[in-house]
Write an enzyme that holds these catalytic residues in place. Structure first.
Site, PDB file in Angstrom:
ATOM      1  N   TYR A   1      69.577  20.551  43.588  1.00 49.20           N
ATOM      2  CA  TYR A   1      68.653  20.441  42.571  1.00 49.20           C
ATOM      3  C   TYR A   1      67.337  19.725  43.446  1.00 49.20           C
ATOM      4  O   TYR A   1      66.003  20.246  43.266  1.00 49.20           O
ATOM      5  CB  TYR A   1      68.536  19.386  41.289  1.00 49.20           C
ATOM      6  CG  TYR A   1      67.822  19.709  40.439  1.00 49.20           C
ATOM      7  CD1 TYR A   1      67.795  20.618  39.298  1.00 49.20           C
ATOM      8  CD2 TYR A   1      66.660  18.911  40.303  1.00 49.20           C
ATOM      9  CE1 TYR A   1      66.833  20.908  38.442  1.00 49.20           C
ATOM     10  CE2 TYR A   1      65.578  18.824  39.425  1.00 49.20           C
ATOM     11  CZ  TYR A   1      65.714  19.923  38.507  1.00 49.20           C
ATOM     12  OH  TYR A   1      64.694  20.189  37.518  1.00 49.20           O
TER      13      TYR A   1
ATOM     14  N   PHE B   1      47.296  45.727  29.546  1.00 43.46           N
ATOM     15  CA  PHE B   1      47.782  46.896  30.273  1.00 43.46           C
ATOM     16  C   PHE B   1      49.325  47.003  30.561  1.00 43.46           C
ATOM     17  O   PHE B   1      50.165  47.764  30.560  1.00 43.46           O
ATOM     18  CB  PHE B   1      47.281  46.937  31.700  1.00 43.46           C
ATOM     19  CG  PHE B   1      47.207  45.533  32.374  1.00 43.46           C
ATOM     20  CD1 PHE B   1      46.409  44.661  32.435  1.00 43.46           C
ATOM     21  CD2 PHE B   1      48.283  45.398  33.567  1.00 43.46           C
ATOM     22  CE1 PHE B   1      46.485  43.267  33.053  1.00 43.46           C
ATOM     23  CE2 PHE B   1      48.232  44.254  34.147  1.00 43.46           C
ATOM     24  CZ  PHE B   1      47.670  43.402  33.899  1.00 43.46           C
TER      25      PHE B   1
ATOM     26  N   PHE C   1      40.512  39.043  39.161  1.00 43.07           N
ATOM     27  CA  PHE C   1      42.081  39.409  39.135  1.00 43.07           C
ATOM     28  C   PHE C   1      42.537  39.113  37.962  1.00 43.07           C
ATOM     29  O   PHE C   1      42.204  37.968  37.552  1.00 43.07           O
ATOM     30  CB  PHE C   1      42.831  39.117  40.252  1.00 43.07           C
ATOM     31  CG  PHE C   1      44.408  39.663  40.393  1.00 43.07           C
ATOM     32  CD1 PHE C   1      44.412  41.070  40.520  1.00 43.07           C
ATOM     33  CD2 PHE C   1      45.374  38.902  39.788  1.00 43.07           C
ATOM     34  CE1 PHE C   1      45.661  41.574  40.478  1.00 43.07           C
ATOM     35  CE2 PHE C   1      46.607  39.614  39.795  1.00 43.07           C
ATOM     36  CZ  PHE C   1      46.770  40.963  40.171  1.00 43.07           C
ATOM     37  N   THR C   2      43.447  39.818  37.326  1.00 46.36           N
ATOM     38  CA  THR C   2      43.570  39.770  36.165  1.00 46.36           C
ATOM     39  C   THR C   2      44.487  38.516  35.525  1.00 46.36           C
ATOM     40  O   THR C   2      43.898  37.811  34.694  1.00 46.36           O
ATOM     41  CB  THR C   2      44.831  40.985  35.643  1.00 46.36           C
ATOM     42  OG1 THR C   2      45.868  40.903  36.670  1.00 46.36           O
ATOM     43  CG2 THR C   2      44.266  42.039  35.455  1.00 46.36           C
TER      44      THR C   2
ATOM     45  N   ARG D   1      43.960  50.945  36.979  1.00 45.13           N
ATOM     46  CA  ARG D   1      43.270  49.655  37.207  1.00 45.13           C
ATOM     47  C   ARG D   1      41.859  50.012  36.912  1.00 45.13           C
ATOM     48  O   ARG D   1      40.910  50.325  37.735  1.00 45.13           O
ATOM     49  CB  ARG D   1      43.295  49.222  38.735  1.00 45.13           C
ATOM     50  CG  ARG D   1      44.408  48.666  39.265  1.00 45.13           C
ATOM     51  CD  ARG D   1      44.604  47.223  39.124  1.00 45.13           C
ATOM     52  NE  ARG D   1      45.416  46.648  37.851  1.00 45.13           N
ATOM     53  CZ  ARG D   1      46.079  45.509  37.614  1.00 45.13           C
ATOM     54  NH1 ARG D   1      46.363  44.926  38.788  1.00 45.13           N
ATOM     55  NH2 ARG D   1      46.705  45.314  36.583  1.00 45.13           N
TER      56      ARG D   1
ATOM     57  N   LYS E   1      53.876  39.818  47.711  1.00 42.34           N
ATOM     58  CA  LYS E   1      53.232  40.895  48.315  1.00 42.34           C
ATOM     59  C   LYS E   1      53.431  40.684  49.973  1.00 42.34           C
ATOM     60  O   LYS E   1      54.532  40.994  50.598  1.00 42.34           O
ATOM     61  CB  LYS E   1      51.405  40.561  47.953  1.00 42.34           C
ATOM     62  CG  LYS E   1      51.351  40.982  46.601  1.00 42.34           C
ATOM     63  CD  LYS E   1      51.851  40.813  45.559  1.00 42.34           C
ATOM     64  CE  LYS E   1      51.096  41.182  44.220  1.00 42.34           C
ATOM     65  NZ  LYS E   1      50.367  40.117  43.556  1.00 42.34           N
TER      66      LYS E   1
ATOM     67  N   ASP F   1      42.637  33.292  47.377  1.00 47.45           N
ATOM     68  CA  ASP F   1      43.990  34.018  46.853  1.00 47.45           C
ATOM     69  C   ASP F   1      44.445  34.447  48.043  1.00 47.45           C
ATOM     70  O   ASP F   1      43.929  35.488  48.364  1.00 47.45           O
ATOM     71  CB  ASP F   1      43.488  35.034  45.912  1.00 47.45           C
ATOM     72  CG  ASP F   1      44.682  35.561  45.309  1.00 47.45           C
ATOM     73  OD1 ASP F   1      45.633  35.583  45.897  1.00 47.45           O
ATOM     74  OD2 ASP F   1      44.581  36.044  43.993  1.00 47.45           O
TER      75      ASP F   1
HETATM   76  C1  LIG Z   1      49.796  39.658  42.398  1.00 44.99           C
HETATM   77  C2  LIG Z   1      48.690  38.975  42.407  1.00 44.99           C
HETATM   78  C3  LIG Z   1      48.381  37.972  42.027  1.00 44.99           C
HETATM   79  C4  LIG Z   1      49.631  37.174  40.813  1.00 44.99           C
HETATM   80  O1  LIG Z   1      50.678  36.909  41.442  1.00 44.99           O
HETATM   81  P1  LIG Z   1      52.029  37.146  40.830  1.00 44.99           P
HETATM   82  O2  LIG Z   1      53.060  36.832  41.896  1.00 44.99           O
HETATM   83  O3  LIG Z   1      52.217  38.478  40.485  1.00 44.99           O
HETATM   84  O4  LIG Z   1      52.084  36.361  39.660  1.00 44.99           O
HETATM   85  C5  LIG Z   1      47.254  37.049  42.024  1.00 44.99           C
HETATM   86  N1  LIG Z   1      46.185  37.654  42.781  1.00 44.99           N
HETATM   87  C6  LIG Z   1      46.450  38.808  43.636  1.00 44.99           C
HETATM   88  C7  LIG Z   1      45.166  39.250  44.274  1.00 44.99           C
HETATM   89  C8  LIG Z   1      47.427  39.625  43.151  1.00 44.99           C
HETATM   90  O5  LIG Z   1      47.542  40.975  43.774  1.00 44.99           O
END
Ligand SMILES: *Cc1c(COP(=O)(O)O)cnc(C)c1O
Length: 485
Positions: free
Chosen positions: A74, A451, A126-127, A384, A260, A217
């Protein structure tokens, strides 16, 4: 005489996952059942899945071996310390807070830095990032250069921040209401477009002179670093790893989606320089994610990400990764399909507003194109455009961003060039039949991040793509031996 030497993926395949093609009639049923939303199609009904590059990566044998070394204690798991060291070595942030994925880090960053009434500039929204900023009481402002909104502009760094727009915002609201700028490397919604080191340097100088923090980011920062190496002359002789580090050195911290760049299926982190901010983030991570040494992840996930971070900066890997995206994009460009140029790092973006110019924006051409592409070739892509952009929280009106795109996102190390050829054929067939695609209207619209779960119906038709079109049933041209006739 040989014109050029071919290149191939810098890996060989040790485990395979079978996929299968459906018939057009089956796909017409699946897309209807999914409310014409590609997010709602079952994965097993998809032939080639280009919905996203998020968490869809293929892990290496070394990462799988690392999974077996998970220390599921843990507290104080050894895998946390491996991850902490990988982030310090590669990204250079001393304070590491693991989170279940990128948005977990965005939530914590937004809560520790944003006060109600604050303003957060960024190089395009970004969303999830913008939503967390808004939920924390902030307002997002787009300060990306104008070229980013022009799908035809071939600016080499379309992700750059426009310093004049940033300055205008800071003068209007006052620097004390701007806790930080969020700079995304690369810019997902602009088409995977990079930011230059020179631009980041200028942003850093401007902001630090005014007490504004610079937060990255860093989701696709490795891919950004590769573009810098290719396109920014004074960076040509540096390794991708050196450029990545240089860019992080120009920031105060970063949110990261390991799903990513970092070649894993789940995971993320918040990296910070200031120990007191790190302290506040650790106080919050236990509320939302888990103890500060696991952040919602299993020990094995932490280990896979630690190894993936180091693999992601290998030059062979990153060259072939972006090379594959380019390979697909070039085929579409040569076939006349309107795509966002230059071709980005993780995806090829089709300009749906241009391709389906017969559809008005409020019939969501990108959503319709993604649905039609699934019917045509079993290829799953993502909208998008206006559906992703949602509604303005103040007016309740639909937002119509200038870019109305369909994203063909390439998972890392998953598909071969042959898969890319099949995708290109499907898009080109649909391009030839583009005037047979119908627009869509909402039948169900969720309140947040609509979306993901929205449902639609074609306007004035039962089908999104008239089937009279492309001639043969598409189930099989790839399996039938072609005869030259
Ligand atoms: C995917 C993404 C996020 C959010 O990450 P998650 O792992 O999906 O929560 C933030 N910023 C960008 C540019 C992304 O492509």
């Amino acid at each position: 005489m040989m014109r050029h030497r071919s290149w191939a993926e810098p890996w060989k395949i040790k485990v395979v996952e079978p996929i299968h093609m459906t018939t057009r009639a089956e796909r017409e049923r699946h897309i209807r059942e999914a409310g014409f939303n590609t997010f709602l199609i079952k994965s097993e009904d998809v032939y080639i899945d280009l919905l996203t590059d998020s968490g869809t990566n293929a892990m290496s044998d070394r990462q799988w071996a690392g999974m077996m070394m998970g220390d599921e204690a843990y507290a104080g798991s050894r895998n946390f310390y491996h991850l902490e060291k990988a982030v310090r070595d590669v990204y250079g942030y001393p304070e590491l807070i693991p989170t279940h994925q990128g948005r977990g880090a965005e939530n914590i960053l937004s809560q520790i830095l944003i006060k109600p009434g604050d303003h957060i500039p960024g190089n395009m929204y970004f969303t999830t990032t913008r939503l967390h900023q808004e939920l924390a009481g902030g307002a997002f402002h787009d300060v990306i250069i104008d070229e980013a909104h022009d799908p035809a502009s071939e600016h080499p760094f379309k992700g750059n921040v426009d310093l004049a727009k940033l300055d205008a915002l800071v003068r209007e609201v006052g620097a004390e209401r701007v806790p930080y700028i969020c700079v995304a490397l690369t810019v997902n919604l602009a088409g995977g477009q990079p930011v230059s080191v020179a631009n980041l340097r200028a942003v850093n100088e401007y902001c630090h002179a005014r007490g504004i923090k610079v937060m990255l980011d860093a989701t696709r920062a490795v891919e950004n670093a590769w573009f810098v190496q290719q396109r920014e002359p004074e960076m040509r002789d540096r390794t991708v790893a050196e450029i990545l580090r240089l860019m992080c050195d120009l920031s105060d911290g970063a949110t990261m989606s390991g799903k990513k760049d970092s070649l894993v299926n789940i995971g993320g982190w918040l990296g910070l320089r200031d120990p007191s901010l790190g302290e506040r983030a650790r106080n919050l991570v236990v509320v939302y994610e888990g103890l500060h040494t696991y952040g919602g992840l299993a020990g094995r996930d932490l280990e896979a990400m630690a190894i993936g971070i180091r693999e992601s900066i290998e030059e062979d890997y990153i060259r072939s990764r972006i090379g594959q995206v380019y390979y697909l994009g070039e085929q579409l460009r040569e076939g006349g399909v309107p795509i966002v140029l230059p071709i980005g790092g993780h995806a090829v973006f089709i300009d749906a507003a241009a391709m389906l110019s017969h559809l008005p924006r409020d019939q969501f051409p990108a959503q319709a194109l993604a649905a039609a592409l699934y019917v045509e070739g079993g290829v799953r892509a993502m909208e998008r455009g206006a559906v992703s952009a949602g509604r303005d929280p103040k007016t309740g009106e639909n937002r119509f961003p200038r870019l109305e795109l369909v994203r063909l996102t390439i998972p890392r190390r998953v598909y071969t060039q042959a898969h890319m050829d099949v995708v290109a054929e499907s898009v080109l067939a649909l391009y030839a039949a583009r005037d047979r695609v119908h627009g869509l209207h909402f039948t169900y619209e969720p309140e947040y991040l609509r979306f993901f779960q929205a449902r639609f119906e074609p306007v004035g038709s039962l089908k999104v793509l008239d089937s009279a079109v492309v001639g043969a049933d598409h189930a099989d041209p790839h399996f039938v031996l072609q005869t030259d006739d």
